[in-house]
Structures are given as C-alpha cells and as structure tokens.
Design a protein around this motif. Structure first.
Motif, short mmCIF file in Angstrom:
data_model
loop_
_atom_site.label_atom_id
_atom_site.label_comp_id
_atom_site.label_asym_id
_atom_site.label_seq_id
_atom_site.Cartn_x
_atom_site.Cartn_y
_atom_site.Cartn_z
N GLU A 104 -12.53 -70.20 -11.91
CA GLU A 104 -12.35 -68.95 -11.16
C GLU A 104 -11.23 -68.10 -11.76
O GLU A 104 -11.37 -66.88 -11.87
CB GLU A 104 -12.04 -69.27 -9.70
CG GLU A 104 -13.22 -69.89 -8.94
CD GLU A 104 -12.83 -70.30 -7.53
OE1 GLU A 104 -11.61 -70.35 -7.25
OE2 GLU A 104 -13.74 -70.57 -6.72
N PHE A 105 -10.14 -68.75 -12.13
CA PHE A 105 -9.01 -68.02 -12.73
C PHE A 105 -9.42 -67.38 -14.05
O PHE A 105 -9.10 -66.22 -14.33
CB PHE A 105 -7.84 -68.97 -12.93
CG PHE A 105 -6.62 -68.32 -13.51
CD1 PHE A 105 -5.81 -67.49 -12.74
CD2 PHE A 105 -6.27 -68.52 -14.85
CE1 PHE A 105 -4.69 -66.87 -13.27
CE2 PHE A 105 -5.15 -67.91 -15.40
CZ PHE A 105 -4.36 -67.08 -14.61
N ALA A 106 -10.13 -68.16 -14.88
CA ALA A 106 -10.56 -67.63 -16.18
C ALA A 106 -11.53 -66.46 -16.00
O ALA A 106 -11.45 -65.45 -16.72
CB ALA A 106 -11.22 -68.74 -17.00
N THR A 107 -12.45 -66.59 -15.01
CA THR A 107 -13.40 -65.50 -14.76
C THR A 107 -12.67 -64.25 -14.29
O THR A 107 -12.97 -63.12 -14.72
CB THR A 107 -14.43 -65.94 -13.70
OG1 THR A 107 -15.10 -67.12 -14.15
CG2 THR A 107 -15.46 -64.84 -13.47
N LEU A 108 -11.68 -64.44 -13.41
CA LEU A 108 -10.91 -63.30 -12.89
C LEU A 108 -10.14 -62.61 -14.01
O LEU A 108 -10.18 -61.37 -14.16
CB LEU A 108 -9.97 -63.77 -11.80
CG LEU A 108 -9.06 -62.71 -11.17
CD1 LEU A 108 -9.90 -61.62 -10.51
CD2 LEU A 108 -8.09 -63.34 -10.19
N ILE A 109 -9.41 -63.39 -14.80
CA ILE A 109 -8.62 -62.82 -15.90
C ILE A 109 -9.52 -62.13 -16.91
O ILE A 109 -9.25 -61.01 -17.37
CB ILE A 109 -7.78 -63.92 -16.58
CG1 ILE A 109 -6.73 -64.47 -15.61
CG2 ILE A 109 -7.09 -63.36 -17.82
CD1 ILE A 109 -5.76 -63.42 -15.09
N GLY A 110 -10.62 -62.80 -17.27
CA GLY A 110 -11.54 -62.21 -18.23
C GLY A 110 -12.15 -60.93 -17.71
O GLY A 110 -12.26 -59.92 -18.44
N GLY A 111 -12.57 -60.94 -16.42
CA GLY A 111 -13.17 -59.74 -15.85
C GLY A 111 -12.19 -58.58 -15.79
O GLY A 111 -12.54 -57.44 -16.14
N VAL A 112 -10.95 -58.86 -15.35
CA VAL A 112 -9.94 -57.81 -15.27
C VAL A 112 -9.64 -57.24 -16.65
O VAL A 112 -9.53 -56.01 -16.84
CB VAL A 112 -8.66 -58.34 -14.60
CG1 VAL A 112 -7.52 -57.33 -14.75
CG2 VAL A 112 -8.91 -58.65 -13.15
N ALA A 113 -9.51 -58.11 -17.64
CA ALA A 113 -9.21 -57.65 -19.00
C ALA A 113 -10.32 -56.76 -19.54
O ALA A 113 -10.06 -55.71 -20.16
CB ALA A 113 -9.00 -58.85 -19.92
N VAL A 114 -11.56 -57.15 -19.28
CA VAL A 114 -12.70 -56.34 -19.75
C VAL A 114 -12.73 -54.99 -19.04
O VAL A 114 -12.96 -53.94 -19.67
CB VAL A 114 -14.01 -57.12 -19.52
CG1 VAL A 114 -15.21 -56.20 -19.73
CG2 VAL A 114 -14.11 -58.31 -20.46
N ILE A 115 -12.48 -55.02 -17.72
CA ILE A 115 -12.50 -53.76 -16.96
C ILE A 115 -11.41 -52.81 -17.45
O ILE A 115 -11.65 -51.61 -17.65
CB ILE A 115 -12.35 -54.06 -15.46
CG1 ILE A 115 -13.63 -54.74 -14.94
CG2 ILE A 115 -12.06 -52.78 -14.68
CD1 ILE A 115 -13.52 -55.23 -13.50
N VAL A 116 -10.20 -53.34 -17.63
CA VAL A 116 -9.10 -52.50 -18.12
C VAL A 116 -9.44 -51.90 -19.48
O VAL A 116 -9.21 -50.70 -19.73
CB VAL A 116 -7.79 -53.32 -18.20
CG1 VAL A 116 -6.71 -52.54 -18.93
CG2 VAL A 116 -7.32 -53.71 -16.80
#
Length: 537
Positions: free
Chosen positions: A377-389
C-alpha cells in the motif's frame, strides 16, 4: 474522435459506477461485509498465501504404487487367461518390476505368449488416442518362463495421468472442506503444490489429502490368524481397521481379489447416524452401473460376509442378509462423527489414483502478510503520488485530468479483482504498480501528440482531434502486444507468475478504457465548455 454519443456517455458512467460499487466492499471488514444485503456486491479480493498467511504443502505422487497397480492387474488378467486356456504354471508373481510366469509345460510357450500379448493396452501418443503397446512380453523357452514388463512410455503416461487426476481430486476434497481460494498446481513430473490461505493448522487437511480413499467391495472367504501370512490363490489377506482378535491384534480377513463393486461407482456419500446403534455411519448410493453390480452380488451371495475395504483395511464386513436392489447402503464402524464426515468427503471427491506423501510443509504467519500488504500500500501510494506530481508539472491541467483517470483506473482494477474473486499475491501488487506506469504511458503519448499538432499551428479542436487519432494506433499496438505476453504467462506460468499476469492483464484493459474514453471525455468536456485559444500542454 471528439464527439460522444449519448450511449457512450451512459456506458462510461455505468462502468465507472460498477467499478466503484464492486471495489467498495474492500474498505469494510469481513464481518461488516457479511451483514450487507444479499443483493449488494459483497465480494472482496482474496489474499494469497504470502499476504494472508496460511499453509504450504508439497505433495509427491507415489509413482511406484502406480506401476505396482498395473502389474497386479496384469497378474490377475494373466491368471484368468491361463486358466481359461488350461495353460498350467508353477509360478505366477510380481518380481523385479515384472510379472513372472513359469509354465508347467514349456511346449505351451507359444500359445501362452500370444494370449499374454493380448493383455496389452495402447499407450496414448496423439490426440487421436492411438499408440504402441504398454507392455513387453519376453519368453524363454529354455526354462519355460514368461516375463511381462511395462514400457517406459507406459510408465510415464500413467504417472502423468495419475498426477493430473490427483490434482483434480485434491481440488474436490478441498472444496468440500470450505478452504477459500486454494492454489493447486503441478510441480515437476510427480509433485503437486497446495497453498492454503488462512489455514494455520493443516493437520486435518493433511489427513484428508494423505488418504487414497480407494474403496472396494469384496467377498470374504474366511479369517486367518495373525501368524499366518499364506493366502489361497485368488485371495488376499486384509487387516481390519477397527476389529481386534483374541491376541489384541487387528482381525485379518481372507477376501477375494476380485473387486465386486468399486468406489468409482458411487454417486453420493453423506455422514449420518445409524438408526440401530445410534453411532456415526456413512450412507452411500451407487450410480446405475454400481446399482446393477451391487444387486447381482447381493442376490448371488445371501448369507455370506461382504467386506468393504478402504485403503487396504476392512472397514466393516457385514453378512448379506437379503438382496439389496436399491443401490444404497451404509458403512458403520469404530469411527467418530468427525471421521464419518471426513470419510463422506473422501468418497464424494473420489479416490486418488496413487497415495500422496507430504514432502515439504511450511506455515506463513499472518504478520508477514500484514507487513507485505502495508509495504505494498505504501509503495502504491508513493508511486501514484510521484506519477501524479510529474504529470501535473509536465502537462498542467491535462496532467490533472490524467491523475483523475489514473485514480479511476485503480478503482476499476480493484473492482475487477473483487468481481473475479482473483487471488492477490505480492507479484500481483507489483503488477498493479507497473500498471500505474503503463496507464500514464498512454496519457503521455496522447499529450505529446497533441502538443506536436499544436506546435504546427492547428486550432485547439483540430490539434486535440489529430493527437488522439495519431496516438490511438500506437497505444493499441503496445497494449495488445503486452496483453498477449501476459496471456502466455498465465497459460504456461504457475503461482506467482500467474498472479502477476492477471493483474497486468486487468490493468491493460482498464487502462485502455481510461485513456481512450475517460481521459478523452475529460479533455473534450473542458475544451467545449471553455473554448480556449491555446491548449495548456
């Protein structure tokens, strides 16, 4: 490309709504889901062994037993054939992986050779089922000995069939016990891998899987003492599972080798209570062929004991009081109600073609799975936020649209996994992370095409229309080739590889929907409402 028919708008809205509805139960606990009305979607993603914890069993098929069974069948067939043709013999036994026959009169060698060769069965070597003989017959006229052996192709074919049948029967037995989403697959030539999510004490499962559950019905010829190991020709000595003799040893029955009725003819078996004794019993029913055989043997042998043998032990040997024409009966003995229930499960699932031995066992604790879920979950959240930014910085407002499409994409993936009741494993989480990047790839390709058209001086509507048109073919080519690769991984892979391919395949389908339809809908809606003179890309 920039026009949306009303039915397309309705379809996009319906797909997004269904994805949200099917994904929502994953936000609830299992207890809360159980309280939901039956008409509401209540499926949750099944977690694999590495996430939920449970038991790992590696079973090995007893290939020697597979070969031994065929040799014993050949021995009995040879005995019947030689008697019918009045060919005398002084020895008939299985020795060194062969059936050895020593003829009384060597002059009958040629006749015996021809008759014994007719016992061969074809080895399936093609889709049409044809093949070479499964046995070899060698005759030595000098000493009057005939040896019948199995060919290597025959042994390999029987082992492969035994493993395939074992996988199917193991699956039936586990389904009867209520184990949720077990993983059952072949490993190597003669092994079966079983993963049981949520099962931390697999002893009962091991007992169920370790029993062959091969049930046969034989006529009883008598009882022999514990010291006597000699059985008359055509018979065998089988110990009782529950009865003891005067010395405290298991009672030993002499039973006919001929199988009067086989457990393969059972149509159903249920556990219950014996009306006469009040103890546990198993009630069974035969199919049409079994009913006919059971009726014939009980009609012809009234007053004689009839043994029910399960896994080389006599469960019970009652006397046949009267012909049984209805095709039903019961098994009662010294077992408990739990044992009776397990026996009914085994009989309903069918007999294993060969014994299974546990060669490796591991237990995965739920704490390890919880840590893996949290890390995923943490990796998905970090990855998603990084992609969105990144997308917002590079493409501005269109990057915001791609972020919204990405969020919907994740919801659709979770909803699809829940609907399909797919098992999510650590490789599956990795597949979801990779899907995030793949979904953004399509958006980047679209935005770059639109940017190129805008730089050529085209109006916003023309630039967007041309950008989508040019990007469409490239997106389809890349996604379809990846989907084909994932389908091959699913077809030929196993366990974690399959989990990875499932999430990637679902992600490809949802990504095509969000990038080709949903993202375009966002951009077109903004374009028609604002009518800008330049595109913010």
């Amino acid at each position: 490309m920039l026009r949306f028919a009303p039915w397309k708008l309705a379809l996009i809205g319906l797909i997004c709504l269904l994805g949200l509805v099917f994904a929502a139960p994953n936000l609830l606990t299992r207890e809360e889901v159980a309280e939901l009305p039956s008409w509401l979607p209540n499926q949750q993603i099944n977690l694999g062994l590495d996430l939920r914890g449970g038991s790992y069993l590696l079973l090995e098929v007893d290939t020697d037993a597979v070969v031994e069974e065929r040799l014993q069948n050949l021995l009995e067939s040879a005995r019947t054939t030689l008697r019918e043709d009045r060919i005398g013999y002084t020895q008939l036994a299985v020795e060194g992986g062969q059936v050895v026959i020593r003829l009384r009169n060597p002059e009958q060698m040629q006749v015996a050779f021809e008759k014994l060769e007719a016992l061969a069965e074809p080895v399936s070597s093609s889709l049409l089922g044809g093949g070479a003989s499964d046995i070899t017959v060698d005759a030595n006229e000098a000493d009057g000995v005939v040896r019948i052996g199995l060919t290597e192709e025959s042994i390999q074919g029987r082992v492969q069939r035994a493993v395939g049948q074992s996988i199917e029967i193991v699956r039936r037995r586990l389904d009867e016990t209520g184990v949720v989403e077990p993983t059952i697959q072949r490993q190597g030539a003669d092994r079966v891998l079983v993963q049981l999510p949520g099962i931390d004490n697999p002893e009962r499962i091991k007992d169920l899987l370790g029993k062959t559950a091969k049930m046969t019905f034989h006529l009883v010829r008598g009882i022999v003492s514990s010291e006597d190991d000699r059985a008359p020709p055509g018979t065998m000595i089988v110990p009782s599972a529950y009865q003891l003799d005067a010395t405290g040893q298991p009672l030993r029955y002499i039973v006919s080798r001929k199988v009067e009725v086989s457990g393969e003819n059972l149509s159903n078996a249920t556990a219950g209570t014996d009306q006469r004794s009040g103890g546990p019993a198993v009630f069974f029913n035969f199919d049409t062929a079994g009913t006919r055989k059971f009726a014939r043997v009980t009609q012809d042998n009234v007053g004689r004991p009839f043994a029910i043998i399960l896994d080389d032990e006599v469960i019970t040997a009652p006397n046949i009081r009267e012909p049984i024409l209805g095709g039903s009966g019961q098994i009662s003995g010294g077992f408990t109600f739990q044992e009776a229930s397990d026996l009914a499960v085994l009989l309903r699932a069918g007999a294993l073609p060969a014994p299974l031995e546990v060669v490796e066992e591991r237990t995965v604790g739920p704490d390890l799975g919880a840590d893996a879920i949290a890390a995923g979950e943490f990796a998905t959240l970090i990855g998603g936020v990084a992609v969105i930014v990144y997308m917002v910085v590079m493409y501005g407002l269109f990057g915001v649209f791609s972020a919204l499409a990405l969020i919907v994409n994740l919801i659709l993936i979770i909803g699809a996994l829940s609907l399909m009741q797919a098992t999510l494993t650590l490789p599956g989480i990795a597949g979801i992370l990779l899907t995030i990047g793949m979904a953004v790839d399509s958006a980047v390709l679209i935005f770059e095409r639109v940017r190129e058209e805008a730089r050529l001086g085209k109006a916003p509507i023309s630039a967007m229309d041309a950008g989508f048109s040019r990007a469409f073919g490239t997106i389809m080519d890349s996604q379809i080739t990846t989907l084909l690769a994932m389908l091959l991984l699913f077809a030929f892979g196993s366990g974690p590889v399959r989990g990875f391919s499932v999430t990637i395949s679902i992600g490809i389908v949802t990504s095509l929907f969000t990038s080709i339809w949903l993202l375009r809908l966002f951009m077109v809606t903004w374009l028609r409402s604002r009518r800008p003179t330049a595109l913010p890309v």
